[in-house]
Design a protein around this motif. Structure first.
Motif, PDB file in Angstrom:
ATOM      1  N   MET A  33       0.815  -1.183   0.000  1.00  0.00           N
ATOM      2  CA  MET A  33       0.000   0.000   0.000  1.00  0.00           C
ATOM      3  C   MET A  33       0.871   1.264   0.000  1.00  0.00           C
ATOM      4  N   SER A  34       1.948   1.276   0.775  1.00  0.00           N
ATOM      5  CA  SER A  34       2.802   2.457   0.809  1.00  0.00           C
ATOM      6  C   SER A  34       3.579   2.621  -0.490  1.00  0.00           C
ATOM      7  N   SER A  35       3.848   1.503  -1.196  1.00  0.00           N
ATOM      8  CA  SER A  35       4.570   1.611  -2.457  1.00  0.00           C
ATOM      9  C   SER A  35       3.700   2.245  -3.540  1.00  0.00           C
ATOM     10  N   ALA A  36       2.419   2.169  -3.429  1.00  0.00           N
ATOM     11  CA  ALA A  36       1.526   2.776  -4.408  1.00  0.00           C
ATOM     12  C   ALA A  36       1.468   4.293  -4.229  1.00  0.00           C
ATOM     13  N   LEU A  37       1.792   4.776  -3.052  1.00  0.00           N
ATOM     14  CA  LEU A  37       1.744   6.214  -2.803  1.00  0.00           C
ATOM     15  C   LEU A  37       2.991   6.935  -3.314  1.00  0.00           C
ATOM     16  N   LEU A  38       4.111   6.233  -3.399  1.00  0.00           N
ATOM     17  CA  LEU A  38       5.346   6.847  -3.870  1.00  0.00           C
ATOM     18  C   LEU A  38       5.383   6.870  -5.389  1.00  0.00           C
ATOM     19  N   PRO A  39       5.776   8.011  -6.005  1.00  0.00           N
ATOM     20  CA  PRO A  39       5.881   8.041  -7.465  1.00  0.00           C
ATOM     21  C   PRO A  39       7.110   7.268  -7.924  1.00  0.00           C
ATOM     22  N   LYS A  40       7.039   6.707  -9.102  1.00  0.00           N
ATOM     23  CA  LYS A  40       8.171   5.984  -9.657  1.00  0.00           C
ATOM     24  C   LYS A  40       9.263   6.978 -10.043  1.00  0.00           C
ATOM     25  N   PRO A  41      10.524   6.634  -9.858  1.00  0.00           N
ATOM     26  CA  PRO A  41      11.602   7.554 -10.260  1.00  0.00           C
ATOM     27  C   PRO A  41      11.737   7.617 -11.780  1.00  0.00           C
ATOM     28  N   GLN A  42      12.120   8.772 -12.264  1.00  0.00           N
ATOM     29  CA  GLN A  42      12.324   8.975 -13.703  1.00  0.00           C
ATOM     30  C   GLN A  42      13.683   8.384 -14.069  1.00  0.00           C
ATOM     31  N   MET A  43      13.688   7.335 -14.839  1.00  0.00           N
ATOM     32  CA  MET A  43      14.932   6.672 -15.204  1.00  0.00           C
ATOM     33  C   MET A  43      15.297   6.889 -16.673  1.00  0.00           C
ATOM     34  N   ARG A  44      14.317   7.062 -17.508  1.00  0.00           N
ATOM     35  CA  ARG A  44      14.608   7.249 -18.928  1.00  0.00           C
ATOM     36  C   ARG A  44      14.955   8.708 -19.209  1.00  0.00           C
ATOM     37  N   ARG A  45      15.990   8.906 -20.038  1.00  0.00           N
ATOM     38  CA  ARG A  45      16.446  10.237 -20.466  1.00  0.00           C
ATOM     39  C   ARG A  45      16.855  11.124 -19.294  1.00  0.00           C
ATOM     40  N   LEU A  46      17.224  10.520 -18.173  1.00  0.00           N
ATOM     41  CA  LEU A  46      17.647  11.301 -17.015  1.00  0.00           C
ATOM     42  C   LEU A  46      18.969  12.007 -17.303  1.00  0.00           C
ATOM     43  N   LEU A  47      19.913  11.283 -17.889  1.00  0.00           N
ATOM     44  CA  LEU A  47      21.206  11.870 -18.219  1.00  0.00           C
ATOM     45  C   LEU A  47      21.050  13.000 -19.235  1.00  0.00           C
ATOM     46  N   ALA A  48      20.191  12.810 -20.228  1.00  0.00           N
ATOM     47  CA  ALA A  48      19.998  13.833 -21.265  1.00  0.00           C
ATOM     48  C   ALA A  48      19.422  15.114 -20.666  1.00  0.00           C
ATOM     49  N   ARG A  49      18.461  14.976 -19.752  1.00  0.00           N
ATOM     50  CA  ARG A  49      17.888  16.170 -19.129  1.00  0.00           C
ATOM     51  C   ARG A  49      18.922  16.902 -18.282  1.00  0.00           C
ATOM     52  N   ARG A  50      19.669  16.157 -17.482  1.00  0.00           N
ATOM     53  CA  ARG A  50      20.670  16.783 -16.622  1.00  0.00           C
ATOM     54  C   ARG A  50      21.788  17.408 -17.457  1.00  0.00           C
ATOM     55  N   MET A  51      22.176  16.717 -18.539  1.00  0.00           N
ATOM     56  CA  MET A  51      23.245  17.221 -19.387  1.00  0.00           C
ATOM     57  C   MET A  51      22.832  18.530 -20.054  1.00  0.00           C
ATOM     58  N   LYS A  52      21.602  18.616 -20.518  1.00  0.00           N
ATOM     59  CA  LYS A  52      21.119  19.842 -21.149  1.00  0.00           C
ATOM     60  C   LYS A  52      21.172  21.004 -20.155  1.00  0.00           C
ATOM     61  N   PHE A  53      20.726  20.753 -18.947  1.00  0.00           N
ATOM     62  CA  PHE A  53      20.737  21.788 -17.902  1.00  0.00           C
ATOM     63  C   PHE A  53      22.172  22.240 -17.613  1.00  0.00           C
ATOM     64  N   HIS A  54      23.084  21.296 -17.461  1.00  0.00           N
ATOM     65  CA  HIS A  54      24.459  21.643 -17.125  1.00  0.00           C
ATOM     66  C   HIS A  54      25.196  22.301 -18.289  1.00  0.00           C
ATOM     67  N   LEU A  55      24.890  21.909 -19.513  1.00  0.00           N
ATOM     68  CA  LEU A  55      25.523  22.551 -20.667  1.00  0.00           C
ATOM     69  C   LEU A  55      25.113  24.014 -20.779  1.00  0.00           C
ATOM     70  N   PHE A  56      23.831  24.287 -20.625  1.00  0.00           N
ATOM     71  CA  PHE A  56      23.387  25.683 -20.679  1.00  0.00           C
ATOM     72  C   PHE A  56      23.974  26.487 -19.523  1.00  0.00           C
ATOM     73  N   GLY A  57      23.999  25.890 -18.348  1.00  0.00           N
ATOM     74  CA  GLY A  57      24.577  26.575 -17.187  1.00  0.00           C
ATOM     75  C   GLY A  57      26.051  26.874 -17.393  1.00  0.00           C
ATOM     76  N   ALA A  58      26.816  25.903 -17.884  1.00  0.00           N
ATOM     77  CA  ALA A  58      28.250  26.100 -18.120  1.00  0.00           C
ATOM     78  C   ALA A  58      28.481  27.162 -19.192  1.00  0.00           C
ATOM     79  N   PHE A  59      27.641  27.182 -20.221  1.00  0.00           N
ATOM     80  CA  PHE A  59      27.790  28.175 -21.278  1.00  0.00           C
ATOM     81  C   PHE A  59      27.597  29.589 -20.726  1.00  0.00           C
ATOM     82  N   PHE A  60      26.562  29.786 -19.928  1.00  0.00           N
ATOM     83  CA  PHE A  60      26.294  31.120 -19.400  1.00  0.00           C
ATOM     84  C   PHE A  60      27.313  31.545 -18.351  1.00  0.00           C
ATOM     85  N   VAL A  61      27.804  30.613 -17.572  1.00  0.00           N
ATOM     86  CA  VAL A  61      28.845  30.950 -16.589  1.00  0.00           C
ATOM     87  C   VAL A  61      30.131  31.339 -17.304  1.00  0.00           C
ATOM     88  N   SER A  62      30.508  30.590 -18.338  1.00  0.00           N
ATOM     89  CA  SER A  62      31.736  30.926 -19.069  1.00  0.00           C
ATOM     90  C   SER A  62      31.584  32.247 -19.819  1.00  0.00           C
TER      91      SER A  62
END
Length: 77
Positions: A1-30
């Motif tokens: 019952m408690s496992s139904a209340l927790l949302p499933k973690p996002q596993m697909r395209r996780l690296l791509a989303r994080r990479m996009k965020f960090h690339l834009f951040g690094a570009f603006f910082v530089s």
């Protein structure tokens, strides 16, 4: 019952989303660092060199160094 209340973690395209965020951040910082260096260091340095050479007399400086005995090929008078 408690496992139904927790949302499933996002596993697909996780690296791509994080990479996009960090690339834009690094570009603006530089980009910000480059702008800070240009306007904080390079432009004042260019202005200081221009101010120095505006009234610089190389012959007067040469004669002062010659009188001080700096040069071996040009002995003091």
């Amino acid at each position: 019952m408690s496992s139904a209340l927790l949302p499933k973690p996002q596993m697909r395209r996780l690296l791509a989303r994080r990479m996009k965020f960090h690339l834009f951040g690094a570009f603006f910082v530089s980009l910000g660092c480059a702008a800070l260096y240009k306007f904080g260091v390079a432009e004042p340095r260019k202005k200081a060199y221009a101010e120095f050479y505006k009234n610089y007399d190389p012959m007067k400086d040469f004669e002062a160094m010659r009188a001080a005995g700096v040069f071996e090929s040009a002995p003091p008078k």
